[in-house]
Design an enzyme around this catalytic site. Sequence first.
Site, PDB file in Angstrom:
ATOM      1  N   ASP A   1       0.822  -1.265  -0.044  1.00 31.58           N
ATOM      2  CA  ASP A   1       0.064  -0.064  -0.024  1.00 31.58           C
ATOM      3  C   ASP A   1       0.750   1.324  -0.098  1.00 31.58           C
ATOM      4  OD1 ASP A   1      -2.527   1.380   0.470  1.00 31.58           O
ATOM      5  OD2 ASP A   1      -1.620   2.106   2.451  1.00 31.58           O
TER       6      ASP A   1
ATOM      7  N   GLU B   1      -2.066  -5.451  -3.651  1.00 31.52           N
ATOM      8  CA  GLU B   1      -1.224  -4.511  -2.696  1.00 31.52           C
ATOM      9  C   GLU B   1       0.109  -5.566  -2.033  1.00 31.52           C
ATOM     10  OE1 GLU B   1      -3.831  -1.022  -0.960  1.00 31.52           O
ATOM     11  OE2 GLU B   1      -3.813  -2.873   0.258  1.00 31.52           O
TER      12      GLU B   1
END
Length: 235
Positions: free
Chosen positions: A51, A123
């Site tokens: 992320d 992610e």
Amino acid sequence: MDAKLKELEEKLGTDFKNKDLLLQALCHRSYLNENPDFGLGQNERLEFLGDSVLQLVITDYLYITYPRETEGVLTNWRASLVNSKELGEVAESLGVYDYILLSKGESRDQGKSRLYILADTFEAIIGAIYLDLGYVSAKKIIEENLTPRLPRIIELGLYRDSKSILQEKAQEKLSITPVYKTINEIGPDHKKQFVMGVFVEDDLLGKGRGDSKKEAEEEAAKIALRKKGWLKNQK
């Protein structure tokens, strides 16, 4: 599993030195409940790392590509690119779901649950690429798969959240600010879903459901905009 990992690597355009990092990126926590001897951890730490890498790559791209845009605009564009919908759709287009390690119960989930799993896994994969192959490799896959989606987002105004648009429209047309209220909470604490309603005085304009109140409110606002015919691109 080695053959399947190789398949995914070909789709991603990568060649991991440490294959276990990619395997861990694909491991949903539910899988470990049914396979405690798996030998690797689940993917949430890699998701956390990925992320941050995504945020940095997209921020860098926007800063360089759009030198005349303000911080506020760039922030909205970035948020529109790194949300669960966009990340989940990218992961779906790469066929990632076929390689995710899930419990039998989770593997049957469709709709939003599937989208969230895909987004989280993407992610985690970015985090694994960053650790194993470096920032440049992570940047390459992000820019190849995610940034081409930005022109459509800008053209259709999708970077603006529905709550903001609804508030503007309601004040402009009705001189009233919408109010959000909790209608219901569903499921256990660790997997709770919220049902939120958006009201103008006593009139329920829309009702949305999500994993957080904020997400459910956004869905309710989107439904309200459609119901009132206030969406810019509504046909």
